[in-house]
Design a protein around this motif. Structure first.
Motif, PDB file in Angstrom:
ATOM      1  N   UNK A 166      50.379  97.964  13.055  1.00  0.00           N
ATOM      2  CA  UNK A 166      49.456  97.913  14.197  1.00  0.00           C
ATOM      3  C   UNK A 166      49.220  99.304  14.778  1.00  0.00           C
ATOM      4  N   UNK A 167      50.281 100.094  14.859  1.00  0.00           N
ATOM      5  CA  UNK A 167      50.129 101.463  15.381  1.00  0.00           C
ATOM      6  C   UNK A 167      49.259 102.276  14.427  1.00  0.00           C
ATOM      7  N   UNK A 168      49.540 102.149  13.115  1.00  0.00           N
ATOM      8  CA  UNK A 168      48.758 102.886  12.115  1.00  0.00           C
ATOM      9  C   UNK A 168      47.283 102.495  12.201  1.00  0.00           C
ATOM     10  N   UNK A 169      47.033 101.206  12.384  1.00  0.00           N
ATOM     11  CA  UNK A 169      45.659 100.719  12.489  1.00  0.00           C
ATOM     12  C   UNK A 169      44.965 101.315  13.715  1.00  0.00           C
ATOM     13  N   UNK A 170      45.653 101.320  14.846  1.00  0.00           N
ATOM     14  CA  UNK A 170      45.017 101.820  16.073  1.00  0.00           C
ATOM     15  C   UNK A 170      44.760 103.324  16.006  1.00  0.00           C
ATOM     16  N   UNK A 171      45.522 104.054  15.203  1.00  0.00           N
ATOM     17  CA  UNK A 171      45.302 105.493  15.056  1.00  0.00           C
ATOM     18  C   UNK A 171      44.531 105.834  13.783  1.00  0.00           C
ATOM     19  N   UNK A 172      44.142 104.782  13.058  1.00  0.00           N
ATOM     20  CA  UNK A 172      43.411 104.957  11.801  1.00  0.00           C
ATOM     21  C   UNK A 172      44.120 105.926  10.868  1.00  0.00           C
TER      22      UNK A 172
END
Length: 154
Positions: A30-36
């Motif tokens: 989820x963190x990786x997704x939000x920071x692309x």
């Protein structure tokens, strides 16, 4: 311009501070997704910026429901923190470990910004221009002496 690792680190520290606990659980994906970015970028930030020397304990569970638990270690007193750091410095200290410990001393308000800069300078590899492993041994001895001075005058 700041790099993505700095931004992720600040974000994670903000989450820890805003939680009413010293323990947070996060989903790497989820963190990786939000920071692309890729999840390995999150791993890199956590492995390099949330270390024991910096006052964090990290637990990780991999897999589909994987999470990262970051625990902010808070010593009961300044004396306890100094004692813990003194134990860590019984081992040879890499430059990064020593710098992390000094940064933690500053974060806990045990030293001033000026003292921090002086400590970092005397433990830098350019000053301790001797081969490894002797350099890390001498760095740990210097750090222990600096801690003793802080303890006596703090």
């Amino acid at each position: 311009m700041r790099n993505i690792s700095d931004v992720i680190e600040d974000y994670l520290k903000q989450i820890i501070q805003s939680s009413n606990s010293d323990v947070v659980e996060l989903k790497r994906s989820e963190i990786a997704e939000s920071f692309e970015c890729v999840p390995s970028q999150i791993n890199y930030v956590i492995n390099t910026r949330f270390t024991l020397e910096k006052g964090y304990l990290v637990e990780s569970k991999r897999g589909g429901g994987g999470y990262i638990r970051i625990i902010r270690l808070k010593p009961k007193s300044n004396q306890e923190l100094i004692k813990e750091m003194d134990l860590v410095a019984n081992q040879p200290l890499t430059q990064q470990s020593a710098f992390d410990l000094v940064e933690r001393l500053k974060e806990e308000d045990l030293i001033t910004e000026r003292e921090k800069r002086l400590m970092l300078k005397v433990m830098h590899r350019d000053i301790l221009d001797i081969p490894l492993p002797h350099r890390d041994l001498i760095r740990s001895k210097i750090f222990k002496e600096l801690l003793t001075t802080i303890k006596m005058h703090g």
